[in-house]
Structures are given as structure tokens and as C-alpha cells.
Design a protein around this motif. Structure first.
Motif, short mmCIF file in Angstrom:
data_model
loop_
_atom_site.label_atom_id
_atom_site.label_comp_id
_atom_site.label_asym_id
_atom_site.label_seq_id
_atom_site.Cartn_x
_atom_site.Cartn_y
_atom_site.Cartn_z
N TRP A 163 -19.01 -20.10 -39.99
CA TRP A 163 -19.29 -18.69 -40.26
C TRP A 163 -20.10 -18.08 -39.12
O TRP A 163 -20.77 -18.80 -38.38
CB TRP A 163 -20.05 -18.54 -41.58
CG TRP A 163 -19.93 -17.16 -42.17
CD1 TRP A 163 -20.87 -16.16 -42.13
CD2 TRP A 163 -18.80 -16.63 -42.87
NE1 TRP A 163 -20.38 -15.03 -42.76
CE2 TRP A 163 -19.11 -15.29 -43.22
CE3 TRP A 163 -17.55 -17.15 -43.21
CZ2 TRP A 163 -18.22 -14.46 -43.91
CZ3 TRP A 163 -16.66 -16.33 -43.90
CH2 TRP A 163 -17.00 -15.01 -44.25
N LYS A 164 -20.01 -16.76 -39.03
CA LYS A 164 -20.70 -16.02 -37.98
C LYS A 164 -21.51 -14.88 -38.59
O LYS A 164 -21.04 -14.19 -39.51
CB LYS A 164 -19.65 -15.47 -37.00
CG LYS A 164 -20.20 -14.58 -35.90
CD LYS A 164 -19.05 -14.02 -35.07
CE LYS A 164 -19.55 -13.03 -34.04
NZ LYS A 164 -18.43 -12.44 -33.27
N ASP A 165 -22.71 -14.67 -38.06
CA ASP A 165 -23.59 -13.58 -38.51
C ASP A 165 -23.86 -13.59 -40.01
O ASP A 165 -23.45 -12.68 -40.72
CB ASP A 165 -23.01 -12.22 -38.09
CG ASP A 165 -22.89 -12.08 -36.59
OD1 ASP A 165 -23.70 -12.69 -35.87
OD2 ASP A 165 -21.98 -11.36 -36.13
N PRO A 166 -24.56 -14.59 -40.52
CA PRO A 166 -25.26 -15.63 -39.76
C PRO A 166 -24.33 -16.78 -39.38
O PRO A 166 -23.35 -17.05 -40.08
CB PRO A 166 -26.33 -16.09 -40.73
CG PRO A 166 -25.70 -15.93 -42.08
CD PRO A 166 -24.88 -14.67 -41.97
N TRP A 167 -24.68 -17.46 -38.31
CA TRP A 167 -23.92 -18.61 -37.87
C TRP A 167 -24.24 -19.78 -38.79
O TRP A 167 -25.40 -20.13 -38.99
CB TRP A 167 -24.24 -18.95 -36.42
CG TRP A 167 -23.68 -17.94 -35.46
CD1 TRP A 167 -24.15 -16.69 -35.23
CD2 TRP A 167 -22.53 -18.10 -34.63
NE1 TRP A 167 -23.37 -16.03 -34.30
CE2 TRP A 167 -22.37 -16.88 -33.92
CE3 TRP A 167 -21.63 -19.13 -34.40
CZ2 TRP A 167 -21.35 -16.69 -32.99
CZ3 TRP A 167 -20.61 -18.93 -33.48
CH2 TRP A 167 -20.47 -17.73 -32.80
N GLN A 182 -30.14 -21.05 -36.13
CA GLN A 182 -30.59 -20.20 -35.04
C GLN A 182 -30.15 -20.86 -33.73
O GLN A 182 -29.94 -22.07 -33.66
CB GLN A 182 -32.11 -20.06 -35.07
CG GLN A 182 -32.65 -19.51 -36.39
CD GLN A 182 -32.12 -18.13 -36.71
OE1 GLN A 182 -31.95 -17.30 -35.81
NE2 GLN A 182 -31.85 -17.87 -37.99
N TRP A 183 -30.03 -20.05 -32.66
CA TRP A 183 -29.58 -20.61 -31.39
C TRP A 183 -30.49 -21.73 -30.92
O TRP A 183 -30.03 -22.74 -30.40
CB TRP A 183 -29.49 -19.52 -30.33
CG TRP A 183 -28.45 -18.48 -30.59
CD1 TRP A 183 -28.59 -17.13 -30.47
CD2 TRP A 183 -27.09 -18.68 -30.99
NE1 TRP A 183 -27.43 -16.48 -30.77
CE2 TRP A 183 -26.48 -17.41 -31.09
CE3 TRP A 183 -26.32 -19.81 -31.27
CZ2 TRP A 183 -25.16 -17.24 -31.47
CZ3 TRP A 183 -24.99 -19.65 -31.66
CH2 TRP A 183 -24.43 -18.38 -31.75
N TYR A 185 -14.34 -18.31 -41.80
CA TYR A 185 -14.42 -17.24 -40.81
C TYR A 185 -13.40 -17.52 -39.71
O TYR A 185 -13.37 -18.62 -39.16
CB TYR A 185 -15.82 -17.15 -40.20
CG TYR A 185 -15.96 -15.99 -39.24
CD1 TYR A 185 -16.33 -14.74 -39.70
CD2 TYR A 185 -15.68 -16.15 -37.88
CE1 TYR A 185 -16.43 -13.66 -38.84
CE2 TYR A 185 -15.78 -15.08 -37.00
CZ TYR A 185 -16.15 -13.83 -37.49
OH TYR A 185 -16.24 -12.77 -36.63
N ASP A 198 -15.63 -15.44 -29.57
CA ASP A 198 -16.75 -16.21 -30.13
C ASP A 198 -17.04 -17.43 -29.27
O ASP A 198 -18.20 -17.84 -29.13
CB ASP A 198 -16.43 -16.62 -31.56
CG ASP A 198 -16.17 -15.42 -32.46
OD1 ASP A 198 -17.02 -14.52 -32.49
OD2 ASP A 198 -15.11 -15.39 -33.12
#
Length: 271
Positions: free
Chosen positions: A165-169, A201-202, A220, A226
């Protein structure tokens, strides 16, 4: 299609949550709330017995176009299910919402799978074969999967993060079926000690030091743009878009996994 020969009337069977249900004596009318289990029903040779599927049950395409849809996996229209008058509903602990399953159980037996390992997936295939009178085909499918996975070995193990998933990862943790498939693909999940699908988080992802990051096509639908985002953060890491169905569908699609894993590994090793 003639209805398969099944067990005697009112046979009791236990699902993967430990819940006992009673199988009907009349011909089956099945609603499947799980895409991978829907595909399995088709591959077991069932047809008219399946009267309802979700909008995410895209395989086979003929069923997706023709079968009555009962909503999504997490937004089941209980009244449509009731209208279809099923006598067996197939669900999954992760895919479906407990409150919707309880509502359906008020008028129909629900058999629920709970799968985080290959062994549990194979048990599910056996059990669905038993319930639907297709044990011979189910046993053959399990044997083929076992044979294909038995010959799947790799010289190198990659440290891997599998993004869903993205945003959040978000990534797959260690108590998921995806984690089991990563192991089969010769990957060490850097999030194996985490539960379910943790948000990252990164800084956390960098600290985990993956050698490979896989971006899934579902839930996602990651795209090339991406990959570029991750490349700027992890320039030394091998990044790949992958087929999410191969890694997360725990039915007969498992037969396709070994060949796909070999193809993926070959690509990684070529750079």
C-alpha cells in the motif's frame, strides 16, 4: 453440470477457525466471498453450484461476467446473499469483516479459512474439495502444488520488503501468507518479526536494509512512478513490480507460483 457427489446429509465439518458447520443434504448453492477461493471452485470443476461471488472475484472471467456479485470482500451486501438463498458461504478471516459474516451466519452456514502458511492453504483446498464433492480433483491439485514447490530451491537468499500500500506505505509482516510465499521465493522478509501489515516511515525502511523491495499489483496497484520514488530513497536496492495474485492468492493459483518465482529470481540475478 451435474452436482458433485458429496458426503451424507447434514455432515459436520470444522473450518479453519475451529467452528463446526453442518453441510446441507440438498444440492449446493455456494456464495464465495474470497477471490482466490472462487478461482479454486472453478478449477475444481464446479459451475452451477456457485451462485454468487464478489466484485473482486475476477478469475475466471466468464464467472466475473456472468455470476451475481454480492459486493466487495469487505462490503458484502448481506441482503443480496440472502436473496441468492445459498446453503454454503465460503469466507476468509482476513478478507471478510466479522460483523458481515455473523449476519450471514444467521441464515446460512459459513465456512471460514484462516491462512498464513502454504500448509494451511493446502488444507483449505482439501477441505473445500471434501465439502463440494470434488476431493479427487482437490487432492490432485494439492499433489501438484507440493511437487512444484518441492523442487523450488535457490542458492541465494535476498533480504526483502514487500509493499502492499501507498500513503501510508505498508508492507507484509511475518504472520501473512505473503511472507510464506516470500520464503518459497528465496526471500528473507525484513519485516518478519512484525504482525500483519505495518506502516513504514522511510527511515524505518532504510534501517531495515533490504536488498530487494517488491511492489505488489494488489491491493494497491503500484506503477513505475512508485519505483522512481523508492529509487530516490534506496538507490542501491533492487526494485521490482510484482504480480500480487501470485504472492497472495492461496488457491489453485499457487500452481503458477514456482515458475513465476524462478522468472523473478532470474531477473534479480541478472541485475
Amino acid at each position: 453440470m451435474n452436482s458433485p457427489t458429496r458426503q451424507s446429509a447434514n455432515t459436520s465439518i470444522t473450518d479453519q477457525l475451529g467452528k463446526s458447520i453442518s453441510l446441507p443434504s440438498e444440492p449446493l448453492r455456494i456464495v464465495s466471498l474470497v477471490p482466490s477461493q472462487t478461482e479454486l471452485l472453478y478449477d475444481l470443476g464446479l459451475g452451477e453450484e456457485v451462485v454468487g461471488i464478489t466484485k473482486f472475484c475476477i478469475h475466471p472471467d466468464t464467472w466475473f461476467r456472468a455470476k451475481t456479485r454480492v459486493g466487495g470482500t469487505k462490503k458484502v451486501d448481506v441482503e443480496i446473499v440472502r436473496f441468492l438463498n445459498p446453503n454454503l458461504v465460503l469466507a476468509n478471516k482476513e478478507e471478510n469483516l466479522p460483523e458481515e459474516i455473523r449476519a450471514i451466519e444467521a441464515f446460512c452456514p459459513v465456512w471460514t479459512s484462516d491462512i498464513s502458511t502454504v500448509e494451511q492453504a493446502l488444507d483449505m483446498i482439501h477441505q473445500i474439495g471434501k465439502m463440494t464433492g470434488t476431493s479427487e480433483k482437490a487432492t490432485d491439485t494439492v499433489s501438484q502444488v507440493n511437487h512444484a514447490f518441492h523442487g523450488l530451491t535457490f542458492d541465494k537468499t535476498y533480504r526483502c520488503a514487500y509493499m502492499i500500500w501507498k500513503d501510508p506505505w505498508m508492507a507484509a509482516g511475518g504472520d501473512t501468507f505473503i511472507n510464506a510465499m516470500l520464503r518459497a521465493c528465496g526471500m528473507e522478509n525484513v519485516l518478519e518479526t512484525h504482525l500483519r501489515y505495518p506502516v513504514l516511515q522511510w527511515s524505518e525502511l532504510i534501517a531495515l536494509k533490504p536488498e530487494v523491495v517488491l511492489l505488489s499489483s494488489e491491493p494497491y496497484p503500484f506503477k513505475m512512478k512508485d519505483l522512481q520514488i523508492l529509487y530516490e530513497i534506496l538507490p542501491e536496492v533492487k526494485l521490482r513490480l510484482v504480480d500480487g495474485e501470485i504472492f497472495s492468492w492461496y488457491g489453485s493459483r499457487m500452481l503458477m507460483a514456482p515458475e513465476y518465482f524462478r522468472w523473478l529470481r532470474n531477473g534479480l540475478e541478472e541485475g
